[in-house]
Design a protein around this motif. Structure first.
Motif, PDB file in Angstrom:
ATOM      1  N   VAL A 129       0.839  -1.208   0.000  1.00  0.00           N
ATOM      2  CA  VAL A 129       0.000   0.000   0.000  1.00  0.00           C
ATOM      3  C   VAL A 129       0.866   1.248   0.000  1.00  0.00           C
ATOM      4  N   GLY A 130       1.945   1.249   0.773  1.00  0.00           N
ATOM      5  CA  GLY A 130       2.835   2.404   0.802  1.00  0.00           C
ATOM      6  C   GLY A 130       3.500   2.658  -0.547  1.00  0.00           C
ATOM      7  N   ASP A 131       3.952   1.582  -1.230  1.00  0.00           N
ATOM      8  CA  ASP A 131       4.558   1.760  -2.550  1.00  0.00           C
ATOM      9  C   ASP A 131       3.555   2.331  -3.554  1.00  0.00           C
ATOM     10  N   THR A 132       2.324   1.847  -3.497  1.00  0.00           N
ATOM     11  CA  THR A 132       1.300   2.354  -4.411  1.00  0.00           C
ATOM     12  C   THR A 132       1.001   3.826  -4.152  1.00  0.00           C
ATOM     13  N   MET A 133       0.851   4.198  -2.890  1.00  0.00           N
ATOM     14  CA  MET A 133       0.541   5.582  -2.564  1.00  0.00           C
ATOM     15  C   MET A 133       1.710   6.519  -2.865  1.00  0.00           C
ATOM     16  N   TRP A 134       2.935   6.037  -2.718  1.00  0.00           N
ATOM     17  CA  TRP A 134       4.091   6.875  -3.037  1.00  0.00           C
ATOM     18  C   TRP A 134       4.154   7.164  -4.526  1.00  0.00           C
ATOM     19  N   GLN A 135       3.933   6.159  -5.347  1.00  0.00           N
ATOM     20  CA  GLN A 135       3.910   6.402  -6.793  1.00  0.00           C
ATOM     21  C   GLN A 135       2.744   7.310  -7.182  1.00  0.00           C
ATOM     22  N   TRP A 136       1.602   7.111  -6.552  1.00  0.00           N
ATOM     23  CA  TRP A 136       0.447   7.970  -6.832  1.00  0.00           C
ATOM     24  C   TRP A 136       0.728   9.419  -6.465  1.00  0.00           C
ATOM     25  N   LEU A 137       1.331   9.624  -5.300  1.00  0.00           N
ATOM     26  CA  LEU A 137       1.587  10.990  -4.845  1.00  0.00           C
ATOM     27  C   LEU A 137       2.604  11.698  -5.730  1.00  0.00           C
ATOM     28  N   LEU A 138       3.695  11.041  -6.073  1.00  0.00           N
ATOM     29  CA  LEU A 138       4.698  11.667  -6.940  1.00  0.00           C
ATOM     30  C   LEU A 138       4.112  12.001  -8.310  1.00  0.00           C
ATOM     31  N   GLY A 139       3.385  11.050  -8.886  1.00  0.00           N
ATOM     32  CA  GLY A 139       2.786  11.315 -10.192  1.00  0.00           C
ATOM     33  C   GLY A 139       1.790  12.462 -10.152  1.00  0.00           C
ATOM     34  N   MET A 140       0.986  12.539  -9.081  1.00  0.00           N
ATOM     35  CA  MET A 140       0.016  13.625  -8.958  1.00  0.00           C
ATOM     36  C   MET A 140       0.703  14.976  -8.823  1.00  0.00           C
ATOM     37  N   LEU A 141       1.743  15.055  -8.017  1.00  0.00           N
ATOM     38  CA  LEU A 141       2.435  16.335  -7.841  1.00  0.00           C
ATOM     39  C   LEU A 141       3.050  16.816  -9.142  1.00  0.00           C
ATOM     40  N   ILE A 142       3.721  15.933  -9.850  1.00  0.00           N
ATOM     41  CA  ILE A 142       4.361  16.337 -11.114  1.00  0.00           C
ATOM     42  C   ILE A 142       3.310  16.762 -12.135  1.00  0.00           C
ATOM     43  N   ALA A 143       2.243  15.982 -12.250  1.00  0.00           N
ATOM     44  CA  ALA A 143       1.213  16.286 -13.247  1.00  0.00           C
ATOM     45  C   ALA A 143       0.482  17.581 -12.919  1.00  0.00           C
ATOM     46  N   CYS A 144       0.119  17.791 -11.661  1.00  0.00           N
ATOM     47  CA  CYS A 144      -0.652  18.991 -11.294  1.00  0.00           C
ATOM     48  C   CYS A 144       0.177  20.253 -11.433  1.00  0.00           C
ATOM     49  N   ILE A 145       1.445  20.200 -11.011  1.00  0.00           N
ATOM     50  CA  ILE A 145       2.284  21.399 -11.124  1.00  0.00           C
ATOM     51  C   ILE A 145       2.541  21.741 -12.586  1.00  0.00           C
ATOM     52  N   ALA A 146       2.916  20.736 -13.380  1.00  0.00           N
ATOM     53  CA  ALA A 146       3.205  21.001 -14.788  1.00  0.00           C
ATOM     54  C   ALA A 146       1.964  21.465 -15.544  1.00  0.00           C
ATOM     55  N   ALA A 147       0.833  20.811 -15.306  1.00  0.00           N
ATOM     56  CA  ALA A 147      -0.395  21.184 -16.015  1.00  0.00           C
ATOM     57  C   ALA A 147      -0.899  22.558 -15.584  1.00  0.00           C
ATOM     58  N   SER A 148      -0.758  22.912 -14.318  1.00  0.00           N
ATOM     59  CA  SER A 148      -1.219  24.220 -13.858  1.00  0.00           C
ATOM     60  C   SER A 148      -0.383  25.343 -14.464  1.00  0.00           C
ATOM     61  N   VAL A 149       0.931  25.183 -14.437  1.00  0.00           N
ATOM     62  CA  VAL A 149       1.801  26.235 -14.985  1.00  0.00           C
ATOM     63  C   VAL A 149       1.566  26.404 -16.479  1.00  0.00           C
ATOM     64  N   LEU A 150       1.571  25.301 -17.223  1.00  0.00           N
ATOM     65  CA  LEU A 150       1.358  25.400 -18.668  1.00  0.00           C
ATOM     66  C   LEU A 150      -0.062  25.872 -18.991  1.00  0.00           C
ATOM     67  N   GLY A 151      -1.031  25.476 -18.203  1.00  0.00           N
ATOM     68  CA  GLY A 151      -2.402  25.893 -18.455  1.00  0.00           C
ATOM     69  C   GLY A 151      -2.591  27.385 -18.311  1.00  0.00           C
ATOM     70  N   PHE A 152      -2.010  27.981 -17.253  1.00  0.00           N
ATOM     71  CA  PHE A 152      -2.132  29.431 -17.077  1.00  0.00           C
ATOM     72  C   PHE A 152      -1.341  30.189 -18.137  1.00  0.00           C
ATOM     73  N   ILE A 153      -0.189  29.655 -18.536  1.00  0.00           N
ATOM     74  CA  ILE A 153       0.602  30.337 -19.566  1.00  0.00           C
ATOM     75  C   ILE A 153      -0.106  30.269 -20.917  1.00  0.00           C
ATOM     76  N   ILE A 154      -0.545  29.075 -21.306  1.00  0.00           N
ATOM     77  CA  ILE A 154      -1.201  28.927 -22.613  1.00  0.00           C
ATOM     78  C   ILE A 154      -2.549  29.635 -22.626  1.00  0.00           C
ATOM     79  N   GLY A 155      -3.306  29.515 -21.542  1.00  0.00           N
ATOM     80  CA  GLY A 155      -4.623  30.135 -21.521  1.00  0.00           C
ATOM     81  C   GLY A 155      -4.598  31.639 -21.510  1.00  0.00           C
ATOM     82  N   SER A 156      -3.515  32.246 -21.044  1.00  0.00           N
ATOM     83  CA  SER A 156      -3.434  33.707 -20.988  1.00  0.00           C
ATOM     84  C   SER A 156      -3.056  34.330 -22.315  1.00  0.00           C
ATOM     85  N   SER A 157      -2.686  33.541 -23.298  1.00  0.00           N
ATOM     86  CA  SER A 157      -2.273  34.062 -24.601  1.00  0.00           C
ATOM     87  C   SER A 157      -3.145  33.470 -25.698  1.00  0.00           C
TER      88      SER A 157
END
Length: 353
Positions: A153-181
């Motif tokens: 369970v710990g291995d599954t949650m660790w992979q889930w957490l890392l993937g979520m952090l990378i995806a949310c940060i990258a998508a949020s930054v690119l989304g605000f940059i692309i959406g503003s132009s």
């Protein structure tokens, strides 16, 4: 001959003062009639008052409120008939609890477990490949006391957490940059629409070739699947910003970063939280899939081992564990969403209902 003197009295009355006596008697009769009618009206509950000064002086009608009238008026009483805060007592509103709606999901879950229990016991399905639900649940409770289970369970949650952090940060930054132009939105539109429908499992051969069975191969699938969920929602949120609010911010001299903080971000935040909640479920699915197929450590790998070893009761117990994990993640994400968006009208309406 003497001329007759015309009489000034009423017919039938003679002598001095006859006319005045007649007028006084008629006035007394009129006042008595008014008094009797007013008394009958008061007995019927009519609280209207005569405003004629002569009538009030003659009958001495009291100007105080009717003693039989209620202490609170209709305006002071609510729809239920109880006095409101303007009356003698303060109305109390009891919270409504719709237990039928809340227990409907539990009833559905129990129905599913009952059907699962009956299918192998009645012989409709081979119990070797689909054991009863009671056996799987009992094995799940036994797993709660095993260290290996919690390690998976710990291995599954660790992979889930890392993937979520990378995806949310990258998508949020690119989304605000692309959406503003406007230029960037048009420039990347076709690329996003082409890459978004590509299934993440199609990248499993690429992930194995690049990273083998390491955690990076699972992160590649998790980030790719979750990234689009957040990016699309952020783009919709930025596009929903009111032009009047943007022009007002420009007229007050707000720069690009100030407009992003005070105008764009509050509008896009509900969309962002929706994307994060959807991405959390997708990330868990891809984490289990990567462990199941590639062999990364976690619940998916334990399910594959139980299946290959023929321990189907343990396999279904682990499947139940992944389902419970998904329910817990969804509840936590909804709680975070309600806490972050407590100021938004949609959350206030959901709480009030």
């Amino acid at each position: 001959m003497t001329e007759p003197v015309p009489s000034t009295g009423a017919p039938g009355h003679h002598g001095p003062g006859g006319s005045g006596d007649t007028h006084r008697e008629s006035e007394i009769e009129r006042l008595h009639r008014l008094e009797s009618s007013s008394g009958s009206d008061r007995r019927r509950g009519d609280v209207r008052r005569h405003t004629d000064a002569a009538t009030v002086a003659g009958l001495d009608i009291p100007t105080r409120p009717d003693p039989a009238a209620p202490r609170t008026s209709v305006a002071q009483s609510g729809v239920t008939g109880r006095p409101t805060s303007s009356g003698p007592s303060r109305a109390t509103r009891k919270p409504r609890r719709n237990w039928g709606t809340k227990s409907l999901g539990l009833v559905g879950l129990l129905g599913f477990l009952v059907i699962w229990e009956l299918l192998p016991r009645t012989g409709i399905v081979n119990p070797t490949f689909l054991p009863p639900a009671s056996a799987a649940i009992a094995d799940l409770f036994r797993n709660l006391g095993l260290t290996a289970f919690w390690q998976a369970v710990g291995d599954t949650m660790w992979q889930w957490l890392l993937g979520m952090l990378i995806a949310c940060i990258a998508a949020s930054v690119l989304g605000f940059i692309i959406g503003s132009s406007t230029f960037l939105r048009r420039f990347t539109n076709s690329t996003i629409e082409f890459m978004r429908p590509v299934p993440s499992v199609a990248l499993i051969p690429l992930a194995v070739l690049l990273f083998g069975v390491q955690i990076e191969s699972a992160l590649l699938l998790i980030v790719y699947a979750s990234f689009w969920q957040v990016l699309i929602q952020v783009l919709y949120g930025v596009a929903d910003v009111d032009n009047v609010a943007m022009n007002t911010a420009r007229s007050y001299g707000l720069g690009p970063m100030a407009r992003l903080r005070y105008v764009i971000f509050p509008t896009a935040l509900p969309y962002l939280m929706t994307g994060v909640r959807l991405a959390s479920a997708v990330a868990l699915i891809l984490a289990i899939t990567a462990q199941l197929i590639i062999g990364n450590p976690g619940l998916g790998a334990e399910i594959a081992k139980a299946q290959s070893g023929g321990s189907y009761v343990a396999m279904y117990a682990l499947i139940l564990a992944t389902g419970l994990l998904g329910v817990i993640i969804n509840l936590v994400m909804r709680m975070i969403e309600r806490r972050v968006l407590s100021w938004h009208s949609s959350v206030r309406t959901e709480v009030a209902s």
